[in-house]
Enzyme design. Structure first.
Site, PDB file in Angstrom:
ATOM      1  N   HIS A 117      -3.392 -54.540  30.441  1.00  0.00           N
ATOM      2  CA  HIS A 117      -2.250 -54.808  29.557  1.00  0.00           C
ATOM      3  C   HIS A 117      -0.921 -54.363  30.170  1.00  0.00           C
ATOM      4  O   HIS A 117       0.134 -54.625  29.584  1.00  0.00           O
ATOM      5  CB  HIS A 117      -2.440 -54.116  28.201  1.00  0.00           C
ATOM      6  CG  HIS A 117      -2.162 -52.652  28.248  1.00  0.00           C
ATOM      7  ND1 HIS A 117      -3.044 -51.751  28.805  1.00  0.00           N
ATOM      8  CD2 HIS A 117      -1.087 -51.940  27.844  1.00  0.00           C
ATOM      9  CE1 HIS A 117      -2.515 -50.535  28.731  1.00  0.00           C
ATOM     10  NE2 HIS A 117      -1.324 -50.621  28.157  1.00  0.00           N
ATOM     11  N   HIS A 131       4.804 -53.944  30.541  1.00  0.00           N
ATOM     12  CA  HIS A 131       3.848 -53.566  29.500  1.00  0.00           C
ATOM     13  C   HIS A 131       3.697 -54.734  28.534  1.00  0.00           C
ATOM     14  O   HIS A 131       4.582 -54.994  27.718  1.00  0.00           O
ATOM     15  CB  HIS A 131       4.343 -52.315  28.761  1.00  0.00           C
ATOM     16  CG  HIS A 131       3.331 -51.726  27.836  1.00  0.00           C
ATOM     17  ND1 HIS A 131       3.021 -52.281  26.618  1.00  0.00           N
ATOM     18  CD2 HIS A 131       2.549 -50.637  27.969  1.00  0.00           C
ATOM     19  CE1 HIS A 131       2.095 -51.543  26.027  1.00  0.00           C
ATOM     20  NE2 HIS A 131       1.792 -50.548  26.829  1.00  0.00           N
TER      21      HIS A 131
END
Length: 167
Positions: free
Chosen positions: A71, A86
């Site tokens: 992620h 992110h």
């Protein structure tokens, strides 16, 4: 004068231009609905509200971190600038479901190279948001100044987002 004599070598980059890692809408960090990012606890930068689930490199760099959950990815340029991408907010709890990494730690990448693909529908369903912060994690140490180059819509690998002048 001393900085000129003892500062950086002439062949070292003193400026980095970051292109958008995603297609989507450019946001200021203050618009990110997560205080860790909106209050710049991890560093300065901006965010993208993506229109598709493909992340590319915003800069020529080395992959220094690829989270096991895929992620988030960390990059470091030759000039020492560290960039964190992110994907989404509170996506770590998805434990990697819906994320596919296309790079490994140690890989060298150029702007536009594929980093990560993700399932936007799944992120929308299971996480707080798809908004993706792009953070200069060591900006306090290496950034002299930064300039936002574009607002509005961004095209991954093409739209210039930030010009960073390094110390």
């Amino acid at each position: 004068m001393l900085k000129k004599l003892f500062g950086k070598k002439n062949d070292q980059n003193t400026e980095e231009v970051l292109v958008s890692p995603l297609n989507g809408k450019i946001l200021e960090l203050s618009e990110v609905p997560d205080p860790v990012f909106s209050q710049k606890m991890m560093g300065d930068g901006l965010a993208i509200e993506p229109s598709e689930g493909k992340v590319v490199s915003p800069v020529e760099a080395e992959i220094v971190q690829l989270f096991p959950t895929k992620h988030a990815v960390g990059l470091k340029t030759d000039s020492g600038l560290e960039v964190l991408i992110h994907i989404g907010l509170e996506t770590v709890s998805m434990e990697g479901e819906g994320f596919e990494g296309h790079v490994e730690v140690g890989d060298k990448v150029k702007p536009g190279d594929d980093l990560i693909s993700f399932d936007m529908d799944l992120v929308n369903e299971k996480a707080k948001s798809t908004i993706t912060p792009v953070i200069l994690t060591n900006g306090d140490d290496v950034v002299e100044s930064k300039e936002v180059l574009n607002t509005g819509e961004a095209t991954k690998g093409e739209t210039e987002l930030l010009k960073v002048n390094l110390k």
